[in-house]
Design a protein around this motif. Structure first.
Motif, mmCIF file in Angstrom:
data_model
loop_
_atom_site.group_PDB
_atom_site.id
_atom_site.type_symbol
_atom_site.label_atom_id
_atom_site.label_comp_id
_atom_site.label_asym_id
_atom_site.label_seq_id
_atom_site.Cartn_x
_atom_site.Cartn_y
_atom_site.Cartn_z
ATOM 1 N N LYS A 182 0.762 -1.249 -0.064
ATOM 2 C CA LYS A 182 0.028 0.133 -0.039
ATOM 3 C C LYS A 182 0.683 1.188 -0.049
ATOM 4 O O LYS A 182 0.280 2.490 0.083
ATOM 5 N N SER B 32 -1.802 2.713 -6.128
ATOM 6 C CA SER B 32 -2.444 1.649 -7.001
ATOM 7 C C SER B 32 -3.520 2.362 -7.850
ATOM 8 O O SER B 32 -3.652 3.630 -7.784
ATOM 9 N N ASN C 200 -6.829 2.235 -7.155
ATOM 10 C CA ASN C 200 -7.547 2.737 -6.321
ATOM 11 C C ASN C 200 -7.073 4.130 -5.713
ATOM 12 O O ASN C 200 -7.852 4.965 -5.663
ATOM 13 N N ARG D 261 -12.801 3.189 -3.433
ATOM 14 C CA ARG D 261 -13.125 2.446 -2.180
ATOM 15 C C ARG D 261 -13.643 1.050 -2.620
ATOM 16 O O ARG D 261 -13.360 0.330 -1.772
ATOM 17 N N ASN D 262 -13.520 0.837 -3.672
ATOM 18 C CA ASN D 262 -13.836 -0.563 -4.416
ATOM 19 C C ASN D 262 -12.683 -1.585 -3.665
ATOM 20 O O ASN D 262 -11.587 -1.529 -4.064
ATOM 21 N N GLY D 263 -13.359 -2.542 -2.729
ATOM 22 C CA GLY D 263 -12.222 -3.728 -2.283
ATOM 23 C C GLY D 263 -11.569 -3.184 -0.937
ATOM 24 O O GLY D 263 -10.830 -3.765 -0.317
ATOM 25 N N TYR D 264 -11.969 -2.040 -0.188
ATOM 26 C CA TYR D 264 -11.456 -1.462 0.900
ATOM 27 C C TYR D 264 -12.606 -1.252 1.768
ATOM 28 O O TYR D 264 -13.172 -0.163 1.956
ATOM 29 N N PRO D 265 -13.290 -2.282 2.552
ATOM 30 C CA PRO D 265 -14.523 -2.391 3.263
ATOM 31 C C PRO D 265 -14.384 -1.255 4.334
ATOM 32 O O PRO D 265 -13.133 -1.253 5.045
ATOM 33 N N SER E 122 -8.395 -2.294 6.941
ATOM 34 C CA SER E 122 -9.155 -2.838 5.807
ATOM 35 C C SER E 122 -9.572 -1.702 5.184
ATOM 36 O O SER E 122 -9.559 -1.622 3.872
ATOM 37 N N SER F 178 -11.117 4.503 2.922
ATOM 38 C CA SER F 178 -12.438 4.524 2.029
ATOM 39 C C SER F 178 -13.280 5.225 2.974
ATOM 40 O O SER F 178 -14.203 5.931 2.070
#
Length: 536
Positions: free
Chosen positions: A226, A230, A232, A259-263, A280, A413
């Motif tokens: 991270k 990326s 994102n 924010r897709n994929g980062y709950p 997360s 996110s």
């Protein structure tokens, strides 16, 4: 300054590759040219790794002062200027000028100069990579696409940081005529600078860069961690850019993609201390390497109560009393600050510190010191640490009471949810804004009811409040106030006028140019294209 930036580039690459035996067999250890630094995709990746580190690190580069560099410093600095992080006492003096609005209004300020210098280092490093690849016969592999995507994203991010800080806000000004910052897109001799141009010129370049970044990411290798940008994170940067200029549709769309994929975090994660980028929600963050930590220039040195440094021991950071008192009992974020912590510092700026006799929350010595002792034990501080009402325990070290490093979070996110909600509210998409806001509100507050916010005004008031609570200490309040055209008034916040001085009350940014950072005097002196008449 341009020459210094490029010298810094080669110094940075040398630092990063000096442990590589294979590289040292071919390149002298006392000199690495720019050509060598850009001689292969692998070496370009090393330059990017240097930028990842520079995001958080103290930077011993020619022309910059190590103690005020990187997002580790500027995240809390911008919140101090913006009025979000409230200091409880003068402490050791760090950021006192920020609080009093004597830093960004002084063209000779070291902090101001370092902000400018470092962002242009990001620009120069990105330029070197972009021009090397695009002006030569490279095959566009997944590796090359990733290198280009990150380089364009860094350049967009750096220019966005510069233009939103050293120029009038896009929404509240006239971007077609307001002065922006110099656009430098080439590399190599003669290292000339450029005139300021307009805010619109800079935004046009920023938008072009971030769109290219997203395009290259479509066919790029995946990031290793991270710390790397990326797709994102690129969408997140795009959402921030669009929000700052009032491009609501792009902001909402990009934030949702980011924010897709980062709950959204649950209660235990949110209250765990924000000390790791493995949470997360974290889309982009700096993984601080133990051997390369900032120590007393680190992010947690400024914001974490239990960090064992003089900035915190006598100066725990506070949330506004008005803001905290509006947090419902059903919202677990109320546990991130301690409104009844005893005021144990006799030098506290509100003149209520040192004893139960002056602290209105206590009427006997035993209760006063028992409360202090419980906080010290619970949060792992040392017996030299003072406490204060409304102090923050949102940020907790993994090893409290030490000076050990912790990660720095740049993008979550939750921020993207709030960007989406704000953008939809500004488009008067009431149901869309309610649904976006509910993603965060319901996760934090068991009694949250999105239908309570049925108008644009009601939604915006709630979104502003949510940003101020959710993102407290994460560096957004200064730019939020500019976008919302909001004044600063610390009358009921708990801040002390004696400490804050000019920063205690400031008129809204649209009619108050003191919100704009001064151009560093060193830049005006060295850049033939900028005159004193063009100073902010």
């Amino acid at each position: 300054m341009r020459k210094q930036i490029y010298l810094a580039l080669t110094m940075l690459v040398f630092t990063l590759v000096s442990c590589s035996e294979e590289y040292l067999e071919n390149v002298p250890t006392d000199s690495i040219s720019e050509a060598a630094a850009l001689s292969s995709p692998e070496n370009m990746e090393l330059i990017l790794e240097g930028l990842h580190r520079m995001m958080y690190a103290q930077t011993p580069l020619e022309g910059a002062t190590w103690s005020r560099t990187g997002e580790s410093h500027f995240i809390p600095s911008l919140d101090a200027i913006g009025g979000s992080i409230i200091h409880s006492s003068p402490g050791n003096g760090w950021m006192s000028a920020d609080l009093a609005w004597n830093m960004h209004t002084n063209s000779n300020s070291t902090t101001l100069y370092n902000f400018w210098f470092q962002r242009y280092h990001f620009v120069a490093s990105a330029n070197s990579i972009i021009n090397e690849i695009e002006n030569n016969n490279y095959t566009y592999t997944e590796q090359i696409n990733n290198i280009l995507a990150q380089s364009y994203a860094y350049r967009a991010w750096a220019y966005w940081r510069l233009v939103t800080t050293f120029s009038k806000g896009y929404i509240i000004g006239d971007p077609s005529t307001d002065l922006g910052v110099p656009l430098l897109l080439e590399k190599g001799a003669p290292y000339e600078s450029a005139p300021r141009g307009t805010v619109q010129d800079v935004y046009d370049q920023i938008e072009s860069d971030i769109n290219k970044s997203v395009t290259y990411f479509q066919n790029a290798s995946a990031p290793d961690n991270k710390s790397q940008i990326s797709i994102n994170a690129a969408y997140g940067i795009k959402a921030r850019i669009a929000l700052s200029k009032g491009d609501w549709s792009t902001a909402a769309e990009s934030a949702e993609l980011a924010r897709n994929g980062y709950p959204i975090m649950g209660e235990s994660e949110w209250l765990s201390g924000f000390n790791t980028y493995d949470l997360s929600e974290v889309i982009w963050g700096g993984q601080v390497i133990d051997t390369e930590t900032n120590y007393f220039a680190s992010y947690f040195y400024y914001v974490a109560f239990a960090f064992n440094g003089s900035q915190n021991r006598s100066n725990p950071k506070l949330i506004s009393k008005e803001l905290y008192d509006a947090i419902p009992d059903t919202d677990y974020r109320n546990q991130a600050w301690l409104p009844l912590a005893p005021n144990t510092n006799p030098s506290a700026s509100n003149d209520q510190g040192g004893s139960y006799l002056t602290d209105p929350n206590y009427d006997n010595e035993d209760d006063f010191w028992d409360a202090w002792s419980e906080i010290i034990e619970t949060y792992g501080a040392t017996t030299a640490h003072n406490t204060h009402p409304y102090m923050n325990v949102k940020f907790k070290q993994e090893n409290p009471g030490s000076i050990d490093p912790d990660d720095v979070i740049y993008m979550r996110s939750s921020e993207m949810v709030l960007i989406e909600a704000e953008a939809k509210a500004m488009m008067n998409d009431i149901s869309g804004a309610q649904d976006a806001l509910d993603i965060l509100g319901s996760a934090r507050d068991t009694a949250f009811d999105k239908t309570a916010y049925a108008t644009q005004n009601a939604l915006m008031e709630q979104i502003k409040w949510q940003r101020k609570v959710e993102l407290w200490g994460e560096g957004f309040s200064y730019h939020d106030a500019i976008r919302w055209d909001e004044a600063i008034d610390h009358t009921n916040s708990g801040a002390s006028f004696n400490l804050y001085q000019d920063g205690f009350m400031q008129d809204r940014p649209s009619i108050n140019d003191d919100w704009i950072f001064k151009i560093p005097q060193q830049e005006i002196d060295a850049n033939p294209y900028i005159t004193e008449a063009e100073q902010n």
